[in-house]
Design a protein around this motif. Structure first.
Motif, PDB file in Angstrom:
ATOM      1  N   HIS A   8      -4.618   8.283  40.221  1.00  0.00           N
ATOM      2  CA  HIS A   8      -4.298   8.809  38.888  1.00  0.00           C
ATOM      3  C   HIS A   8      -4.332   7.735  37.814  1.00  0.00           C
ATOM      4  CE1 HIS A   8      -3.513  12.756  40.461  1.00  0.00           C
ATOM      5  NE2 HIS A   8      -2.777  12.206  41.417  1.00  0.00           N
ATOM      6  N   ASP A   9      -4.262   6.475  38.210  1.00  0.00           N
ATOM      7  CA  ASP A   9      -4.381   5.380  37.245  1.00  0.00           C
ATOM      8  C   ASP A   9      -5.789   5.295  36.662  1.00  0.00           C
ATOM      9  OD1 ASP A   9      -1.750   4.730  37.716  1.00  0.00           O
ATOM     10  OD2 ASP A   9      -2.204   2.978  38.971  1.00  0.00           O
ATOM     11  N   TYR A  10      -6.750   5.882  37.332  1.00  0.00           N
ATOM     12  CA  TYR A  10      -8.148   5.790  36.905  1.00  0.00           C
ATOM     13  C   TYR A  10      -8.662   7.042  36.192  1.00  0.00           C
ATOM     14  CZ  TYR A  10      -8.380   1.550  39.605  1.00  0.00           C
ATOM     15  OH  TYR A  10      -8.152   0.283  40.069  1.00  0.00           O
ATOM     16  N   ASN A  52      -9.802  -0.922  44.414  1.00  0.00           N
ATOM     17  CA  ASN A  52      -9.559  -1.013  42.972  1.00  0.00           C
ATOM     18  C   ASN A  52     -10.794  -1.540  42.243  1.00  0.00           C
ATOM     19  OD1 ASN A  52      -6.891  -0.049  42.354  1.00  0.00           O
ATOM     20  ND2 ASN A  52      -6.087  -1.799  43.469  1.00  0.00           N
TER      21      ASN A  52
END
Length: 93
Positions: A8-10, A52
């Motif tokens: 969800h950070d991306y 990442n």
């Protein structure tokens, strides 16, 4: 170890993809599909740092590509498999 990476950070919204002449929502959906597919295809024991870096590559590679507005799920799948299978090539740059 991929569970240590928060997908969800991306994920992006149409507000951050820029001007796509009315296709912003579709472009955001396609980008998010690429992120999810790459994450899903990554092996469970992938190093979080590697995953990442690969996820960061999605934005770098796709955001300026006109094909992003028209890409199909099959092509997304193929691209993600290619990146994972050839990760050394992408991470060296």
């Amino acid at each position: 170890m991929k569970e240590f990476v928060v997908i969800h950070d991306y994920l992006v919204s149409e507000a951050v993809v820029g001007d796509w002449e009315g296709e912003e929502e579709h472009v955001a959906e396609n980008l998010n599909e690429i992120y999810h597919t790459l994450y899903d295809y990554a092996e469970e024991d992938i190093e979080p740092e590697i995953l990442n870096q690969l996820l960061a590559l999605v934005w770098e590679h796709w955001i300026g590509q006109e094909a992003l507005a028209e890409i199909e799920s099959e092509d997304i799948s193929d691209w993600c498999l290619h990146v994972l299978q050839n990760r050394e090539q992408y991470l060296e740059n």
